[in-house]
Every structure is written in structure tokens, then in C-alpha cells.
Scaffold this motif. Structure first.
Motif, PDB file in Angstrom:
ATOM      1  N   GLN A 166      -2.587  -1.989   5.575  1.00  0.00           N
ATOM      2  CA  GLN A 166      -1.552  -2.537   4.864  1.00  0.00           C
ATOM      3  C   GLN A 166      -1.021  -3.997   5.422  1.00  0.00           C
ATOM      4  O   GLN A 166      -0.925  -5.075   4.814  1.00  0.00           O
ATOM      5  CB  GLN A 166      -0.308  -1.627   5.117  1.00  0.00           C
ATOM      6  CG  GLN A 166      -0.286  -0.661   4.284  1.00  0.00           C
ATOM      7  CD  GLN A 166       1.132   0.027   3.990  1.00  0.00           C
ATOM      8  OE1 GLN A 166       1.140   1.375   4.509  1.00  0.00           O
ATOM      9  NE2 GLN A 166       1.892  -0.549   3.580  1.00  0.00           N
ATOM     10  N   LEU A 167      -1.107  -4.074   6.791  1.00  0.00           N
ATOM     11  CA  LEU A 167      -0.947  -5.435   7.344  1.00  0.00           C
ATOM     12  C   LEU A 167      -1.753  -6.472   7.086  1.00  0.00           C
ATOM     13  O   LEU A 167      -1.486  -7.560   6.656  1.00  0.00           O
ATOM     14  CB  LEU A 167      -1.068  -5.122   8.959  1.00  0.00           C
ATOM     15  CG  LEU A 167      -0.857  -6.599   9.739  1.00  0.00           C
ATOM     16  CD1 LEU A 167       0.600  -7.176   9.525  1.00  0.00           C
ATOM     17  CD2 LEU A 167      -0.875  -6.483  11.328  1.00  0.00           C
ATOM     18  N   ALA A 168      -3.235  -6.017   7.059  1.00  0.00           N
ATOM     19  CA  ALA A 168      -4.248  -6.954   6.493  1.00  0.00           C
ATOM     20  C   ALA A 168      -4.062  -7.417   4.883  1.00  0.00           C
ATOM     21  O   ALA A 168      -3.876  -8.323   4.546  1.00  0.00           O
ATOM     22  CB  ALA A 168      -5.372  -6.303   6.650  1.00  0.00           C
ATOM     23  N   VAL A 169      -3.471  -6.500   4.217  1.00  0.00           N
ATOM     24  CA  VAL A 169      -3.100  -6.890   2.782  1.00  0.00           C
ATOM     25  C   VAL A 169      -1.826  -7.885   2.931  1.00  0.00           C
ATOM     26  O   VAL A 169      -2.168  -8.683   2.044  1.00  0.00           O
ATOM     27  CB  VAL A 169      -2.921  -5.643   1.662  1.00  0.00           C
ATOM     28  CG1 VAL A 169      -2.091  -6.006   0.686  1.00  0.00           C
ATOM     29  CG2 VAL A 169      -4.111  -4.743   1.875  1.00  0.00           C
ATOM     30  N   PHE A 170      -1.048  -7.559   3.424  1.00  0.00           N
ATOM     31  CA  PHE A 170       0.131  -8.412   3.706  1.00  0.00           C
ATOM     32  C   PHE A 170      -0.295  -9.749   3.903  1.00  0.00           C
ATOM     33  O   PHE A 170       0.109 -10.904   3.435  1.00  0.00           O
ATOM     34  CB  PHE A 170       1.299  -7.675   4.584  1.00  0.00           C
ATOM     35  CG  PHE A 170       2.421  -8.593   4.704  1.00  0.00           C
ATOM     36  CD1 PHE A 170       3.438  -8.645   3.637  1.00  0.00           C
ATOM     37  CD2 PHE A 170       2.748  -9.285   6.043  1.00  0.00           C
ATOM     38  CE1 PHE A 170       4.839  -9.207   3.902  1.00  0.00           C
ATOM     39  CE2 PHE A 170       3.853 -10.232   5.859  1.00  0.00           C
ATOM     40  CZ  PHE A 170       4.748 -10.109   4.991  1.00  0.00           C
ATOM     41  N   HIS A 216       6.454  -2.603   3.757  1.00  0.00           N
ATOM     42  CA  HIS A 216       6.915  -1.068   4.535  1.00  0.00           C
ATOM     43  C   HIS A 216       5.837  -0.246   4.759  1.00  0.00           C
ATOM     44  O   HIS A 216       4.924  -0.267   3.616  1.00  0.00           O
ATOM     45  CB  HIS A 216       8.112  -0.661   3.756  1.00  0.00           C
ATOM     46  CG  HIS A 216       8.601   0.585   4.166  1.00  0.00           C
ATOM     47  ND1 HIS A 216       9.582   0.592   5.403  1.00  0.00           N
ATOM     48  CD2 HIS A 216       8.526   1.943   3.993  1.00  0.00           C
ATOM     49  CE1 HIS A 216       9.991   1.711   5.511  1.00  0.00           C
ATOM     50  NE2 HIS A 216       9.378   2.656   4.924  1.00  0.00           N
ATOM     51  N   PHE A 217       5.682   0.203   5.995  1.00  0.00           N
ATOM     52  CA  PHE A 217       4.726   0.999   6.140  1.00  0.00           C
ATOM     53  C   PHE A 217       4.652   2.445   5.717  1.00  0.00           C
ATOM     54  O   PHE A 217       5.706   3.115   5.969  1.00  0.00           O
ATOM     55  CB  PHE A 217       4.327   0.969   7.575  1.00  0.00           C
ATOM     56  CG  PHE A 217       3.834  -0.367   8.151  1.00  0.00           C
ATOM     57  CD1 PHE A 217       2.588  -0.961   7.732  1.00  0.00           C
ATOM     58  CD2 PHE A 217       4.509  -0.917   9.062  1.00  0.00           C
ATOM     59  CE1 PHE A 217       2.204  -2.078   8.393  1.00  0.00           C
ATOM     60  CE2 PHE A 217       4.095  -2.336   9.699  1.00  0.00           C
ATOM     61  CZ  PHE A 217       2.899  -2.805   9.238  1.00  0.00           C
ATOM     62  N   ALA A 218       3.648   3.104   5.147  1.00  0.00           N
ATOM     63  CA  ALA A 218       3.563   4.349   4.528  1.00  0.00           C
ATOM     64  C   ALA A 218       3.470   5.527   5.585  1.00  0.00           C
ATOM     65  O   ALA A 218       3.874   6.541   5.577  1.00  0.00           O
ATOM     66  CB  ALA A 218       2.618   4.509   3.529  1.00  0.00           C
ATOM     67  N   ARG A 219       2.600   5.113   6.679  1.00  0.00           N
ATOM     68  CA  ARG A 219       1.980   6.010   7.462  1.00  0.00           C
ATOM     69  C   ARG A 219       2.107   5.733   8.857  1.00  0.00           C
ATOM     70  O   ARG A 219       1.370   6.142   9.718  1.00  0.00           O
ATOM     71  CB  ARG A 219       0.577   6.646   6.895  1.00  0.00           C
ATOM     72  CG  ARG A 219       0.615   7.118   5.465  1.00  0.00           C
ATOM     73  CD  ARG A 219      -0.827   7.509   5.238  1.00  0.00           C
ATOM     74  NE  ARG A 219      -1.380   8.541   5.931  1.00  0.00           N
ATOM     75  CZ  ARG A 219      -2.845   8.991   5.900  1.00  0.00           C
ATOM     76  NH1 ARG A 219      -3.359   8.314   4.974  1.00  0.00           N
ATOM     77  NH2 ARG A 219      -3.134   9.981   6.561  1.00  0.00           N
ATOM     78  N   GLY A 252       8.017  -2.647  -4.748  1.00  0.00           N
ATOM     79  CA  GLY A 252       7.522  -3.934  -4.016  1.00  0.00           C
ATOM     80  C   GLY A 252       6.638  -4.651  -5.118  1.00  0.00           C
ATOM     81  O   GLY A 252       6.029  -4.034  -6.163  1.00  0.00           O
ATOM     82  N   LEU A 253       6.314  -6.057  -4.919  1.00  0.00           N
ATOM     83  CA  LEU A 253       5.859  -6.745  -5.900  1.00  0.00           C
ATOM     84  C   LEU A 253       4.218  -6.618  -5.457  1.00  0.00           C
ATOM     85  O   LEU A 253       3.762  -6.564  -4.256  1.00  0.00           O
ATOM     86  CB  LEU A 253       5.851  -8.329  -5.652  1.00  0.00           C
ATOM     87  CG  LEU A 253       7.624  -8.525  -6.064  1.00  0.00           C
ATOM     88  CD1 LEU A 253       8.060 -10.006  -5.562  1.00  0.00           C
ATOM     89  CD2 LEU A 253       7.519  -8.672  -7.701  1.00  0.00           C
ATOM     90  N   GLY A 256       0.862  -1.361   0.145  1.00  0.00           N
ATOM     91  CA  GLY A 256      -0.010   0.098  -0.105  1.00  0.00           C
ATOM     92  C   GLY A 256       0.872   1.143   0.109  1.00  0.00           C
ATOM     93  O   GLY A 256       0.141   2.318  -0.097  1.00  0.00           O
ATOM     94  N   MET A 257       2.118   1.226   0.099  1.00  0.00           N
ATOM     95  CA  MET A 257       3.092   2.477   0.056  1.00  0.00           C
ATOM     96  C   MET A 257       3.112   2.652  -1.506  1.00  0.00           C
ATOM     97  O   MET A 257       3.339   3.989  -1.642  1.00  0.00           O
ATOM     98  CB  MET A 257       4.234   2.129   0.694  1.00  0.00           C
ATOM     99  CG  MET A 257       4.884   3.578   0.782  1.00  0.00           C
ATOM    100  SD  MET A 257       6.367   3.199   2.105  1.00  0.00           S
ATOM    101  CE  MET A 257       7.155   5.039   1.885  1.00  0.00           C
TER     102      MET A 257
END
Length: 362
Positions: A173-177, A158-161, A131-132, A126-127
């Protein structure tokens, strides 16, 4: 000799590294890219060599600097390789490598490496920088294993915010990962400094082999705009200091420096400091930016010039020629200076130049 210098407290550096480990409960790669955020990569890596699980740099040039200085711990290339011929150096120097693009994966597939690589496979959760794509992640993982040229894969993003403590983006983002990597049994690295400090609630199910990547927190600066309990435990590593080289006594109504950005409202005692934007002090820092003279807080006045800036000594009668000035450090936090200058501590540290670095143990 010009008195501008930066004192680097190696005890504080080690303290901050241990804090990252304590808060995360994970192994930690000390991020020393960009010359350790202006603190000196070799000396900082040497100071951490007996306790760090490894180091992270941006590119192979930075990694080779550490290897040539005798650093034998694992070193991760956070941007991976830029050209196919770098793989030979990665193999030769036993470097770990991020793979963030399909073209890098294809280079590994075609390569002639004989020693299996350690790859950190990066997902864009989500950043949207590198990244793939989540949809390509599992296939890329299987392709890497199928090459026979990879000994180990660490899953990363990597976290964007994460530096915004009231923002749900890190949870998203964690949920997507987690959804995209479901079923892959591998070590994981997600947390940067703000995630280590500010988001412990997201990582209650971590594995023993997980990794964190502390960067700005190693150097004792908070990534947050507001007060935060864990960040309050950090110890500033760099103290940027200089001395007063001239003093002026001005009546009310007199301008100081370029552009008359400051005009004295009362009789004002002005100290001239050997520090300017050529040293890395932000030119756009406004009047009122804090600094300390002989341990007493005061303020910047007027516009910062290339080699000098001016400080208000009106309420500091004992200060004068030769007085020590702290621009940022243990008394004047870099985050406070950055806030006044509408920037971030990362940029203050990385912009430092023409200033002698002196290392000490506290």
C-alpha cells in the motif's frame, strides 16, 4: 446503586498519546471517534487538550460535541461530510475535512465557502473502503487547489492489515501511495495505531510535518494478536469492574446459568457478578475467560446473561459478597478478554453502555 463501573485513567491516556508521538516522530491527531472508543470523548479530549496537536472524529455531530464543550484544537472529520449543507458548519466551526470521493470535491467546487478549508485528501491505496483511486489522485489535488477554496491539503491513506506483523500488504500500500502522489509537496498522514507501533521501518523518510492518527493505542490496548515490544509500553486506560452480589456453593455435577454451558466437575463456589451483555460484556465469552477477584486471577464460568455473569471462586476462599471484580483493565487485559471472545478490544470498548464512567489521574 448497581456497582458496575468503568474507571478511566487520564494519566495513562496522556502517556499513550506521548508514546505515539515518541515512536512516530510526527504530529498526532488523537482519534476520539465513537465517544473516544467508549471512554468519553469530551473528558478524553479535555485531558489531552494541552498536548494534542488535534483530534479526529467520524462525523460532524461528534465534532460539534467537542466544540460545544470548549475544545478549540483542530478537529478532523474522518468521513468528511455526508451532505453539501454540512460545509457551512465545517466553515463556521473551523473543522478539517477528509475528501474521499469525487462528489465531495464537486460540492466544494460549487460551494460558497469564504474561509479556505483544510482538506485531507484520501487515497484508496488498497483497503478498498473509501478513498480516491490512485489514478485520480493528482487530478483531484489540482482541482482542489484550483477552487481557491482550500488553504491546505494533507495527503492521506489508511492501512488495511498493519495489525498483521508478518503481512506485506502495508508495504504494498505504501508503494502504491508513494507512486501516485509523486511530485506533490504536501504533508502526509498514513499511520494508524498498528502502523505507529509495528511498522517503523516503513517510515524512515518521513517529513517533519507528517501526521499520525493514534486510535486504539491511546486507550492502552494492543492491536496485535501476538506480543509486540512497543505495544507492551502502553498503559490500559479503562478498568471495567463490578462486585459479587451473591455466592452459591454447588456440588459436582451441577449446571450453572442459561443452557447449562458449564457443569461443575467438583464442588464449586460460584460468585454472581453484576455485569452482563447489556453492559457491553461479550455474551459469547466462554468459560475460562480471565477475570480477577480482589486482585486474584480466576475465570468466567457459564453463559453471560443480560445483567449478570458467574465467576469461579473455588480457589479464592477469602472472596465473597461485595468482593471487587475486574472484568478488564490493568490486571486482566482487554486484548486477552477479546481473544477469548473471538473479537477485538475496539469492540469491547465501543460496546460499553449502562456503566458509569469515573475519571481519575492514575
Amino acid at each position: 446503586m448497581r456497582p458496575a463501573r468503568a474507571l478511566i485513567d487520564l494519566h495513562a491516556l496522556r502517556h499513550n498519546y506521548q508514546l505515539a508521538r515518541e515512536l512516530s516522530g510526527a504530529r498526532a491527531l488523537a482519534v476520539v471517534k465513537a465517544d473516544a472508543y467508549g471512554h468519553g470523548a469530551v473528558r478524553c479530549a479535555e485531558a489531552l487538550a494541552d498536548q494534542a496537536d488535534g483530534f479526529a472524529v467520524a462525523c460532524i455531530e461528534e465534532a460539534l460535541q467537542l466544540r460545544n464543550a470548549g475544545i478549540r484544537a483542530p478537529i478532523l472529520l474522518l468521513e468528511g461530510f455526508f451532505e453539501a449543507d454540512e460545509l457551512a458548519l465545517i466553515e463556521q466551526h473551523e473543522l478539517w475535512c477528509v475528501v474521499h470521493s469525487l462528489w465531495q470535491l464537486e460540492v466544494i467546487e460549487r460551494s460558497a465557502v469564504r474561509t479556505p478549508l483544510t482538506v485531507w485528501l484520501k487515497m484508496d491505496s488498497g483497503m478498498h473502503r473509501v478513498g480516491l483511486a490512485p489514478a485520480d489522485y493528482q487530478a483531484a489535488y489540482r482541482r482542489l487547489l484550483a477552487t481557491g477554496k482550500v488553504a491546505k491539503i494533507v495527503l492521506m491513506s489508511h492501512f488495511a492489515r498493519a495489525d498483521e506483523l508478518d503481512c506485506p500488504r502495508s508495504e504494498e500500500q505504501l508503494a502504491v501511495f508513494e507512486q501516485a502522489r509523486e511530485g506533490l509537496a504536501a504533508e502526509v498522514s498514513l499511520r494508524n495505531s498498528p502502523a505507529v507501533l509495528g511498522w517503523p521501518q516503513l517510515f524512515t523518510r518521513q517529513q517533519a510535518g507528517d501526521w499520525v492518527r493514534p486510535g486504539i493505542m491511546l486507550y492502552g490496548a494492543t492491536p496485535f494478536e501476538q506480543a509486540q515490544d512497543a505495544a507492551a509500553r502502553l498503559l490500559p486506560v479503562m478498568t471495567l469492574e463490578s462486585k459479587i452480589i451473591a455466592v452459591r456453593e454447588l456440588p459436582a455435577g451441577e449446571p450453572v446459568g442459561y443452557g447449562a454451558r458449564f457443569v461443575s466437575e467438583r464442588p464449586t463456589r460460584v460468585g454472581v457478578v453484576a455485569m452482563g451483555y447489556a453492559d457491553g460484556y461479550p455474551r459469547h465469552a466462554p468459560t475460562g475467560t480471565p477475570m480477577a477477584v480482589n486482585g486474584q486471577l480466576t475465570r468466567l464460568i457459564g453463559r453471560v446473561s443480560m445483567d449478570m455473569l458467574t465467576v469461579d471462586l473455588s480457589d479464592l476462599p477469602s472472596a465473597g459478597l461485595g468482593s471487587r471484580v475486574e472484568l478488564w483493565g490493568k490486571q486482566v487485559l482487554a486484548s486477552d478478554v477479546a481473544s477469548c471472545a473471538e473479537t477485538i478490544p475496539y469492540q469491547l470498548f465501543c460496546n460499553l453502555r449502562r456503566v458509569h464512567l469515573l475519571y481519575r489521574e492514575g
